[in-house]
Design an enzyme around this catalytic site. Structure first.
Site, short mmCIF file in Angstrom:
data_model
loop_
_atom_site.label_atom_id
_atom_site.label_comp_id
_atom_site.label_asym_id
_atom_site.label_seq_id
_atom_site.Cartn_x
_atom_site.Cartn_y
_atom_site.Cartn_z
N HIS A 71 28.89 29.60 52.10
CA HIS A 71 29.34 30.51 51.06
C HIS A 71 28.82 32.11 51.23
O HIS A 71 27.61 32.12 51.57
CB HIS A 71 29.02 30.20 49.76
CG HIS A 71 29.68 30.93 48.66
ND1 HIS A 71 30.99 31.10 48.42
CD2 HIS A 71 29.06 31.93 47.66
CE1 HIS A 71 31.14 31.90 47.53
NE2 HIS A 71 30.00 32.33 47.13
N GLU B 274 31.00 25.44 51.55
CA GLU B 274 30.91 26.50 50.79
C GLU B 274 29.24 26.16 49.86
O GLU B 274 28.56 27.24 49.82
CB GLU B 274 31.85 26.53 49.54
CG GLU B 274 33.07 27.03 49.93
CD GLU B 274 33.23 28.56 50.17
OE1 GLU B 274 32.46 29.18 49.78
OE2 GLU B 274 34.45 28.97 50.41
N SER C 177 34.15 35.26 46.62
CA SER C 177 33.38 34.69 45.34
C SER C 177 33.92 35.31 43.94
O SER C 177 34.78 35.24 43.66
CB SER C 177 31.80 34.68 45.68
OG SER C 177 30.96 33.88 44.98
#
Length: 513
Positions: free
Chosen positions: A417, A321, A193
């Site tokens: 995610h 995600e 990330s």
């Protein structure tokens, strides 16, 4: 540099670095050293300054507890968690080593945690490096300044202080990791990330040259700001306190008040969307700044110019995600046609990206279209384009996609995610990401098998540059799919890739109001 470790049951390992001796612990056969300072505390006269080298100490320093985290934003209660640990020694590293000693020569994996450049601390249980180090490498995690402390654009302060902290941590690894059994010439960065975005930024930073030879970008956040955009956001944040964005005005402001000001702006930043554009609509108010100094160009431009072609690259993302972020927004399963249309118009690549999404995914409803375009804009396509730029310039890259649907939380989040974090670290039963896996025996067993494969791939890449599947190229586009039954196949998000093929991920500007 020397090591003292009798090997007896319960013996505590000791190492001597260039700044002093350290005494750690031994956990499950791995030597662990926590809370080692790599720079002077960035407070007082050093607040908002570039990190300064840590001073030496005498005697043996206990290295058994994580250092205090830097000031945090309020997401997931991180601000309260940070305040539970007193102290201003924010800039510390942690080391896990299966064989501490100057002659071991083990590969080194240096982790950069994510958190939207707003939150993040190395002491979270999901970042415990013991399982990964057990695969035969030295694992390093560290703190860096986030939010306004690390990325606020202030007059009188260098930009990208959070990135400069990361650079200082890498310099510490270069200078001291041999004492822990690591080879400073075999350093691999990995991050997820905002941590993946940081890995990408470090690929572009001239100051990082020679500090690592391999890099893993997991779901790399693709936002990079112009100085003007960053300065305007900082001005809005400090205005919450009735102050100007200058070191002179902010030097005496308690860090938790500055973090709270950032939270206030982040919670209402859709208002300035006319000036801040797409980042405001996704509440992204902190990102690396392409300032022409520490960070001269975007990562994609840096890779495209070929000067990093000698660095081995591993990149990848999860399939879904955006789904976790949509759930956090309270919109999972409730995205309206109007909201999907707005997302397509705003985030799909111009000039006709919205139309191309609808043509490429004719059966997709509002929820799927919303998820696809936001996943692609923030994580999936920026990550893929790192590999595309790298191989076009003659570099070597491997690619993967995590497609295993998380069974926790009734399986509604899919391969979302952050799911890769517990799988790569093997921390399947601790920390917030562990909730994605669940507690059912079948799910845990399946996750454990997948985690073992991912850990083996990451450590093999760190040791030899080979994760276990073919390199990505412009013809076959082969990627590793991590699922209950892993496979190697053509990049499965081909429709998205084609939509974004000619898009250039450039610096995000301050717009005319």
């Amino acid at each position: 540099m020397t090591v003292a470790d009798s090997g007896a049951s319960g013996a505590r390992p000791e190492v001597r670095t260039g700044t002093g001796a350290l005494r750690g612990t031994r956990e499950a056969g791995v030597a662990v050293f926590r809370g080692i300072p790599f720079a002077e505390p960035p407070v007082g006269a050093l607040r908002f300054a570039a990190p300064r080298p840590v001073r030496s100490w005498s005697g043996v320093r206990e290295a058994v507890s994580y250092g205090p985290p830097p000031p945090q934003g309020g997401h997931f209660g991180m601000d309260a968690l940070a305040r539970e640990t007193a102290g201003d020694d924010w800039l510390t590293v942690n080391v896990w080593s299966p064989d501490p000693g100057p002659d071991a020569g083990l590969p080194v994996l240096v982790w950069i945690q994510g958190g939207a450049y707003t939150i993040g601390m190395s002491g979270l249980p999901e970042y415990d490096g013991g399982r990964l180090a057990g695969e035969g490498g030295v694992v390093v995690t560290f703190n860096y300044r986030v939010g306004l402390e690390g990325f606020g654009q202030f007059e009188g302060a260098p930009a990208n202080r959070g990135l400069l902290d990361q650079l200082a941590a890498l310099e510490w690894v270069r200078d001291h990791i041999r004492a822990f059994g690591g080879d400073p010439d075999r350093v691999t960065l990995f991050g997820q990330s905002a941590g993946g975005g940081s890995v990408a930024a470090l690929l572009a930073m001239e100051g990082a040259a020679g500090l690592f030879g391999r890099a893993v970008a997991q779901s790399a956040q693709g936002t990079f700001f112009s100085p003007e955009l960053a300065a305007d956001i900082a001005a809005s944040c400090t205005a919450e306190l009735g102050l100007r964005p200058t070191v002179a005005d902010l030097a005496e402001v308690p860090p938790h008040l500055l973090s709270a000001a950032g939270d206030a702006v982040g919670a209402s930043c859709a208002g300035p969307a006319g000036r801040w554009g797409r980042p405001a609509l996704r509440a992204v108010i902190f990102s690396p700044v392409v300032d022409g100094a520490a960070l001269a160009v975007t990562p994609w431009q840096a890779l495209a110019d070929g000067s990093r072609r000698h660095i081995d690259l591993l990149v990848g993302h999860t399939r879904h995600e955006q789904r976790l972020l949509t759930a956090l927004d309270g919109l999972l399963g409730q995205v309206s046609e109007e909201q999907a249309a707005t997302a397509l118009t705003t985030f799909a690549p111009p000039p006709d990206g919205a139309r191309r999404y609808r043509e490429a995914f004719p059966a997709a409803g509002p929820d799927e279209l919303h998820e696809l375009v936001l996943s692609d804009w923030l994580f999936r396509m920026p990550t893929l384009h790192l590999a595309e730029a790298h191989i076009a310039a003659g570099g070597r890259a491997h690619a993967y996609e995590l497609t295993w649907p998380a069974p926790g939380m009734d399986g509604i989040l899919g391969a979302c995610h952050g799911l890769d974090v517990p799988l790569v670290f093997g921390a399947l039963d601790r920390g917030q990401p562990a909730a994605l896996i669940g507690t059912g025996a079948a799910a845990v067993a399946e996750a454990a098998a997948l985690s073992a494969r991912m850990r083996a791939a990451w450590t093999s890449f760190a040791a030899r540059g080979e994760p276990g599947w073919p390199a990505y190229d412009a013809e076959r586009r082969l990627v590793q799919l991590f699922d209950a039954r892993p496979s190697v196949t053509h990049y499965p998000e081909e429709r998205s890739r084609r939509i974004w093929r000619d898009h250039v991920f450039s610096v995000l500007p301050l717009l005319d109001p």
